[in-house]
Design a protein around this motif. Structure first.
Motif, PDB file in Angstrom:
ATOM      1  N   ARG A  89     -16.030  -4.479   5.558  1.00  0.00           N
ATOM      2  CA  ARG A  89     -15.321  -3.715   6.584  1.00  0.00           C
ATOM      3  C   ARG A  89     -14.367  -2.703   5.968  1.00  0.00           C
ATOM      4  NH1 ARG A  89     -12.899  -8.017  10.758  1.00  0.00           N
ATOM      5  NH2 ARG A  89     -12.175  -6.125  11.762  1.00  0.00           N
ATOM      6  N   SER A  90     -13.671  -3.087   4.925  1.00  0.00           N
ATOM      7  CA  SER A  90     -12.772  -2.149   4.239  1.00  0.00           C
ATOM      8  C   SER A  90     -13.567  -1.019   3.611  1.00  0.00           C
ATOM      9  CB  SER A  90     -11.956  -2.884   3.174  1.00  0.00           C
ATOM     10  OG  SER A  90     -11.095  -3.835   3.763  1.00  0.00           O
ATOM     11  N   SER A 121      -8.337   4.517   0.977  1.00  0.00           N
ATOM     12  CA  SER A 121      -8.585   5.254   2.219  1.00  0.00           C
ATOM     13  C   SER A 121      -7.325   5.943   2.712  1.00  0.00           C
ATOM     14  CB  SER A 121      -9.123   4.314   3.300  1.00  0.00           C
ATOM     15  OG  SER A 121      -8.105   3.475   3.820  1.00  0.00           O
ATOM     16  N   THR A 136       0.831  -1.205   0.000  1.00  0.00           N
ATOM     17  CA  THR A 136       0.000   0.000   0.000  1.00  0.00           C
ATOM     18  C   THR A 136       0.865   1.254   0.000  1.00  0.00           C
ATOM     19  OG1 THR A 136      -2.013  -0.916   0.968  1.00  0.00           O
ATOM     20  CG2 THR A 136      -1.538   1.369   1.486  1.00  0.00           C
ATOM     21  N   ARG A 144     -14.572   1.467   6.371  1.00  0.00           N
ATOM     22  CA  ARG A 144     -13.453   2.313   6.792  1.00  0.00           C
ATOM     23  C   ARG A 144     -13.102   3.340   5.719  1.00  0.00           C
ATOM     24  NH1 ARG A 144     -11.564  -2.781   9.246  1.00  0.00           N
ATOM     25  NH2 ARG A 144     -10.501  -3.312   7.310  1.00  0.00           N
ATOM     26  N   ALA A 145     -13.117   2.916   4.460  1.00  0.00           N
ATOM     27  CA  ALA A 145     -12.802   3.846   3.380  1.00  0.00           C
ATOM     28  C   ALA A 145     -13.879   4.915   3.242  1.00  0.00           C
ATOM     29  CB  ALA A 145     -12.646   3.079   2.063  1.00  0.00           C
ATOM     30  N   HIS A 176      -8.580  -0.279   1.119  1.00  0.00           N
ATOM     31  CA  HIS A 176      -7.661   0.164   2.169  1.00  0.00           C
ATOM     32  C   HIS A 176      -6.685   1.206   1.625  1.00  0.00           C
ATOM     33  CE1 HIS A 176      -4.953   0.078   5.568  1.00  0.00           C
ATOM     34  NE2 HIS A 176      -3.966  -0.362   4.819  1.00  0.00           N
ATOM     35  N   SER A 226     -16.398  -2.990  14.282  1.00  0.00           N
ATOM     36  CA  SER A 226     -15.845  -2.280  13.121  1.00  0.00           C
ATOM     37  C   SER A 226     -16.863  -1.289  12.558  1.00  0.00           C
ATOM     38  CB  SER A 226     -15.436  -3.276  12.034  1.00  0.00           C
ATOM     39  OG  SER A 226     -14.321  -4.033  12.425  1.00  0.00           O
ATOM     40  N   SER A 236     -10.609  -5.639  -1.097  1.00  0.00           N
ATOM     41  CA  SER A 236     -10.399  -5.140   0.259  1.00  0.00           C
ATOM     42  C   SER A 236      -9.122  -4.311   0.353  1.00  0.00           C
ATOM     43  CB  SER A 236     -10.343  -6.322   1.227  1.00  0.00           C
ATOM     44  OG  SER A 236     -10.085  -5.884   2.542  1.00  0.00           O
ATOM     45  N   GLN A 237      -8.056  -4.801  -0.232  1.00  0.00           N
ATOM     46  CA  GLN A 237      -6.783  -4.087  -0.164  1.00  0.00           C
ATOM     47  C   GLN A 237      -6.827  -2.793  -0.972  1.00  0.00           C
ATOM     48  OE1 GLN A 237      -4.597  -5.124   1.943  1.00  0.00           O
ATOM     49  NE2 GLN A 237      -3.011  -3.579   1.543  1.00  0.00           N
ATOM     50  N   GLU A 290     -14.743  -8.995   4.902  1.00  0.00           N
ATOM     51  CA  GLU A 290     -13.544  -8.160   4.825  1.00  0.00           C
ATOM     52  C   GLU A 290     -13.709  -7.032   3.814  1.00  0.00           C
ATOM     53  OE1 GLU A 290     -10.975  -8.026   6.895  1.00  0.00           O
ATOM     54  OE2 GLU A 290     -12.168  -9.484   8.003  1.00  0.00           O
TER      55      GLU A 290
END
Length: 204
Positions: A108-109, A83, A48, A112-113, A80, A144, A76-77, A105
């Motif tokens: 959840r990502s 974000s 990242t 957050r983003a 991340h 989360s 997901s990555q 996952e």
């Protein structure tokens, strides 16, 4: 090919560090490919970072493509990484379907983003969309979501107090509101309290 494919995670981490230290757009594709399969958390974080070292004009469109069409780890990555980049052009990738993605996952990502990328005017609509996920999954999953909602601030209060689809979602809303009032409070679902609230007619 670089040492990003090496069997030793330390070697893969060093390769990602080297790419990030001297950014070269020709490596963006390989970095993204590795994100989709990398099992080691520290290596993923370095991937990242390496992507962030490249121009947003080159990385953000590729990351958006990953969110929309990659495998679940790639999605997901990519979320991340978006974000972390915090580019305003990334917001449109956050859709209701993404926020309710069946893969935990990915969801959840996305949560957050979303709270990082959301424009000010969209905070309440985002809180409303996130509230549809109240009560979902394990305690960790619910915590989360609560953290994502809390990042939006006081705008979430009417959403938390609104109607919820079942007692479990109501209990999650109560636990989140408790954290909003007291960040040091523990996160615990109180199903009996949620039942009492519902019985008083505060839920549909």
């Amino acid at each position: 090919m670089t040492s990003l494919q090496h069997t030793n995670p330390s070697a893969r981490l060093r390769a990602a560090l080297a790419i990030g230290t001297t950014p070269d757009p020709s490596y963006i594709g390989e970095l993204l490919e590795r994100c989709a399969v990398e099992p080691d958390f520290n290596v993923r974080e370095t991937l990242t970072w390496a992507l962030m070292r490249h121009p947003e004009s080159l990385t953000v469109p590729r990351l958006v493509e990953q969110v929309q069409s990659g495998n679940n780890q790639a999605r997901s990555q990519a979320l991340h990484t978006l974000s972390k980049i915090k580019g305003p052009n990334s917001w449109p990738v956050i859709t209701p379907d993404l926020l309710s993605d069946p893969d935990d996952e990915v969801a959840r990502s996305a949560w957050r983003a979303a709270v990082v990328l959301v424009p000010q005017a969209q905070r309440l609509p985002l809180a409303t969309m996130l509230s549809t996920q109240l009560g979902r999954g394990s305690r960790e999953m619910q915590l989360s979501l609560s953290r994502a909602l809390l990042a939006l601030g006081d705008v979430i209060e009417p959403v938390l107090r609104g109607p919820h689809r079942n007692v479990r979602a109501r209990a999650h809303a109560i636990a989140t509101e408790r954290l909003l009032r007291d960040p040091d409070a523990g996160f615990e679902l109180d199903i009996e309290m949620a039942k009492r609230v519902s019985a008083l007619g505060q839920d549909s």
